[in-house]
Motif scaffolding. Structure first.
Motif, PDB file in Angstrom:
ATOM      1  N   GLU A 166       0.838  -1.210   0.000  1.00 35.09           N
ATOM      2  CA  GLU A 166       0.000   0.000   0.000  1.00 35.09           C
ATOM      3  C   GLU A 166       0.870   1.257   0.000  1.00 35.09           C
ATOM      4  OE1 GLU A 166      -2.495  -0.575   3.390  1.00 35.09           O
ATOM      5  OE2 GLU A 166      -4.013  -1.698   2.253  1.00 35.09           O
ATOM      6  N   ARG A 167       1.953   1.256   0.770  1.00 33.69           N
ATOM      7  CA  ARG A 167       2.852   2.417   0.799  1.00 33.69           C
ATOM      8  C   ARG A 167       3.544   2.608  -0.551  1.00 33.69           C
ATOM      9  NH1 ARG A 167       4.255   0.238   5.898  1.00 33.69           N
ATOM     10  NH2 ARG A 167       6.172  -0.629   5.015  1.00 33.69           N
ATOM     11  N   LEU A 168       3.976   1.523  -1.155  1.00 37.92           N
ATOM     12  CA  LEU A 168       4.676   1.613  -2.441  1.00 37.92           C
ATOM     13  C   LEU A 168       3.752   2.141  -3.539  1.00 37.92           C
ATOM     14  CD1 LEU A 168       6.673  -1.744  -2.277  1.00 37.92           C
ATOM     15  CD2 LEU A 168       7.677   0.551  -2.379  1.00 37.92           C
ATOM     16  N   ILE A 169       2.534   1.687  -3.551  1.00 37.87           N
ATOM     17  CA  ILE A 169       1.583   2.173  -4.564  1.00 37.87           C
ATOM     18  C   ILE A 169       1.244   3.638  -4.309  1.00 37.87           C
ATOM     19  CG2 ILE A 169      -0.778   1.919  -5.435  1.00 37.87           C
ATOM     20  CD1 ILE A 169      -0.492  -1.094  -5.057  1.00 37.87           C
ATOM     21  N   ALA A 170       1.063   3.998  -3.032  1.00 37.46           N
ATOM     22  CA  ALA A 170       0.743   5.391  -2.694  1.00 37.46           C
ATOM     23  C   ALA A 170       1.881   6.334  -3.080  1.00 37.46           C
ATOM     24  CB  ALA A 170       0.443   5.509  -1.200  1.00 37.46           C
ATOM     25  N   ALA A 171       3.126   5.841  -3.015  1.00 35.26           N
ATOM     26  CA  ALA A 171       4.286   6.679  -3.337  1.00 35.26           C
ATOM     27  C   ALA A 171       4.505   6.821  -4.839  1.00 35.26           C
ATOM     28  CB  ALA A 171       5.544   6.089  -2.688  1.00 35.26           C
TER      29      ALA A 171
END
Length: 535
Positions: free
Chosen positions: A394-399
Motif C-alpha cells: 500500500e505504501r509503495l503504490i501510494a508513493a
C-alpha cells in the motif's frame, strides 16, 4: 485404498484393449515432467514454443529469477513443488508395477483427497473431494451435482459474473467453454453439452455498474435476493453461484443475504461458492460445508500451485444421494474420469470412463505441497507476514506518481476468516491524463513487465515480473482497467524461518522485489508514452 469392487473394475480394464491403453499410459508417464505438467487441460495451458510460456506468462518449470506477484491469476511452479511432482511420478511408476497404472493412480488420487482435507482442517465426514483439471471444469461438475440434487430444470444465478473466469458464461448454461476438453475431445465452444444444458438458463449479476464502480454490499445483496426470488417465483430451482473472493478480493453477497435466501426457499436453492482464489480461512470453508454449500476451490491461485487444478468440496451429507445419481449426461463423460470422483461413491464413478490425466494429477501434487508448506508455518507468522507485506505494498503504490490503489471491501470482523480477513490482492489503476489507462494499454504493459515482446515494439524489462492480469472496469466498448499485485501462500512459506532475523530479511526481500516491479512499471510507462507520441 481401493474398495474391492472398484479394484476389480479397474483390473477388468486390463483386457487386450485395456493392456494396450495401459502400456500407452505408462509410456506417457515417461514424458518430460514439464510436458506432463502442461498437459491434460485446455488451451490456456498451451506453451508457446518461442517464449516457453503459456498465455499467463507462466512456465511449467521453476523460474526463481522471475519476480512473481501474480497469484490472483497464475504462478509458475516452484522448485519445491517441482521436486514433489518428480517424486510423485517415480512413486507411481513403482506402484504401477504391482497393481497396474489405473489402480495405482486411483489409489494415489484417493490419498490426495485425504491430504487436501487434512491441510484444510476438514474431516472425511464433512467433505468429499471431486477433482477436475480446472476451476472452470469444476463449474460443470457443480451444475451436474445441482441438477442431481434439485432436478434438471435450473436457473443458474451467477454473482459477480464480471469477476469470475471467462468460461463461466458458458459453464453456467451447461455449454462447452473451450474448443477442446482436458481429455483431448474436440468440441464447439459455446455449444450445449449433451444432457447437461437442457432446461438450464442463466442470469449474470455483475459486481461493477456501467461506470466501473463496485456496488455497495446492500445493493449487491438486494440484486441477488431479487434475482433468486424472480427465478423461484417463475417456477425454477436455483443454482446460486456466489463469490468468495473475486479477482479484486471481494466477497458477494453477504452471509446475511445467503442465510435469508436459504431460510426463505429451503430445497429450492443450492448454493455453490466460487472460492477459486482460496483467500478465505479454513474455519469459513468449514462453515460453508456445514451449511450445505458446494465449494469450488483451486490449488493454483493463492496457494501458487501450477495452473490449473480444480476441485469441488461436497458436503459429506450429500454423498449417498449423489452416488445414486441417475443417468450421467453423455457430454459430461468427455470431461471426467472415474478417479475424479471419491471412492466412496462407487455407483456414480463406475459410470465414468477409466483413463489417466497425468497433468491434472501432477498439478494437484504440486499444489498440495504448497498448501502443506503454508499451513506448517505458525499461525502468528502467517498473519504477521501478510500484514507486513500488505502495508508495504500500500505504501509503495501510494508513493508512485502513476498508480492509484483501488478501494477494498470493508467487511465485518469474523474469526472464521483467520489471517485472510485482511487484504491480499492490491488492485490499482494507472493514471493517464484525467482518467485511468485503457484495458489495451494495461495488457501491453502487463506483457512487457512479464518480459514478453509486444506488438507495440515496447522493449520488455530485463527482469521479468508477473503480476495479476488486467481486469476491465465497467462495460464500455473500450473500458479502463486495473492491474493487481498479490500476496500468496508461497510468499509466506518462503519467508518463514525459526530465526526472527532471517524471516525478517526474507520478507523484506519480497517487499524490495515489489518495489522493483513498480519501478519497472514506471519505466515502461515512460517508454509507452514516448512510443505513442510517434504514432
Amino acid at each position: 485404498m481401493l474398495h474391492g469392487s472398484v479394484r476389480f473394475q479397474l483390473l477388468e480394464t486390463e483386457g487386450l484393449s485395456g493392456r494396450s491403453r495401459s502400456a500407452s499410459a505408462m509410456a506417457e508417464l515417461f514424458a518430460p515432467l514439464d510436458r506432463l505438467l502442461a498437459a491434460g487441460g485446455d488451451s490456456r495451458l498451451t506453451i508457446n514454443r518461442a517464449s516457453g510460456l503459456n498465455e499467463y506468462g507462466c512456465q511449467p518449470t521453476p523460474c526463481p529469477e522471475t519476480l512473481s506477484f501474480s497469484s490472483s491469476t497464475a504462478t509458475s511452479i516452484s522448485e519445491r513443488a517441482y521436486h514433489r511432482a518428480q517424486a510423485a511420478r517415480e512413486g507411481l511408476m513403482r506402484s504401477a508395477i504391482d497393481v497396474g497404472i489405473d489402480a495405482a493412480l486411483d489409489d494415489r488420487i484417493e490419498e490426495m483427497r485425504d491430504e487436501l482435507r487434512a491441510h484444510l482442517g476438514l474431516s472425511p465426514a464433512l467433505a468429499d473431494v471431486v477433482f477436475s483439471p480446472s476451476g472452470t471444469d469444476s463449474q460443470l461438475q457443480a451444475l451436474f451435482l445441482a441438477r442431481t440434487l434439485l432436478g434438471p430444470e435450473l436457473v443458474t444465478v451467477v454473482v459477480a459474473a464480471d469477476q469470475t473466469g471467462s468460461g463461466t458464461v458458458n459453464t453456467a448454461r451447461g455449454c462447452h467453454f473451450s474448443a477442446a476438453t482436458a481429455h483431448g475431445g474436440q468440441v464447439q465452444k459455446g455449444e450445449p453439452i449433451v444432457g447437461l444444458a437442457q432446461a438450464v438458463t442463466s442470469v449474470a449479476l455483475p459486481l461493477f455498474d456501467e461506470a466501473g464502480q463496485t456496488r455497495c454490499d446492500t445493493a449487491s445483496d438486494l440484486m441477488v435476493f431479487d434475482a433468486v426470488e424472480r427465478a423461484v417465483t417463475g417456477g425454477g430451482k436455483v443454482l446460486l453461484q456466489v463469490m468468495d473472493s473475486s479477482k479484486f478480493g471481494w466477497r458477494a453477497p453477504s452471509d446475511t443475504c445467503l442465510e435469508a435466501i436459504t431460510a426463505r426457499w429451503p430445497g429450492e436453492v443450492q448454493i455453490v461458492v466460487d472460492a477459486c482464489q482460496m483467500r478465505l480461512g479454513r474455519a469459513r470453508l468449514k462453515r460453508y460445508l456445514e451449511r450445505g454449500y458446494l465449494v469450488i476451490v483451486t490449488g493454483s491461485k493463492f496457494f501458487t500451485g501450477p495452473p490449473f487444478s480444480g476441485a469441488i468440496l461436497v458436503p459429506g451429507a450429500f454423498a449417498r444421494h449423489l452416488d445414486a445419481a441417475g443417468v450421467i449426461p453423455a457430454g459430461l463423460l468427455e470431461y471426467n474420469s472415474c478417479s475424479d470422483w471419491p471412492q466412496n461413491w462407487p455407483v456414480l464413478r463406475s459410470r465414468f470412463p477409466v483413463r489417466t490425466n497425468f497433468g491434472q494429477w501432477l498439478r494437484w501434487e504440486a499444489a498440495i505441497e504448497e498448501i502443506g508448506a503454508y499451513y506448517r508455518v505458525p499461525d502468528s507468522f502467517r498473519k504477521a507476514a501478510l500484514t507486513t507485506f500488505g502495508h508495504a505494498v500500500e505504501r509503495l503504490i501510494a508513493a508512485s506518481p502513476s498508480l492509484g490503489l483501488l478501494p477494498w471491501q470493508a467487511r465485518p470482523l469474523d474469526a472464521a476468516d483467520e489471517e485472510l480477513a485482511q487484504r491480499t490482492i492490491f488492485s490499482f489503476t494507472i493514471r493517464h491524463g484525467a482518467g485511468p489507462r485503457s484495458l489495451s494499454d494495461c495488457r501491453t504493459l502487463y506483457r512487457a513487465l512479464a518480459g514478453q515482446a509486444v506488438a507495440d515494439d515496447l522493449e520488455p524489462v530485463t527482469q521479468a515480473c508477473l503480476i495479476g492480469q488486467p481486469v476491465a472496469l465497467g462495460r464500455d466498448p473500450s473500458p479502463p482497467a486495473a492491474l493487481r499485485i498479490s500476496a500468496s501462500a508461497r510468499l509466506v512459506s518462503q519467508a518463514w524461518s525459526p530465526s526472527i532475523d532471517v524471516a525478517h530479511r526474507n520478507l523484506q526481500r519480497a517487499i524490495d522485489d515489489t518495489g522493483a516491479a513498480i519501478a519497472n512499471l514506471e519505466a515502461l510507462l515512460v517508454r509507452l508514452d514516448e512510443s505513442n507520441q510517434w504514432k
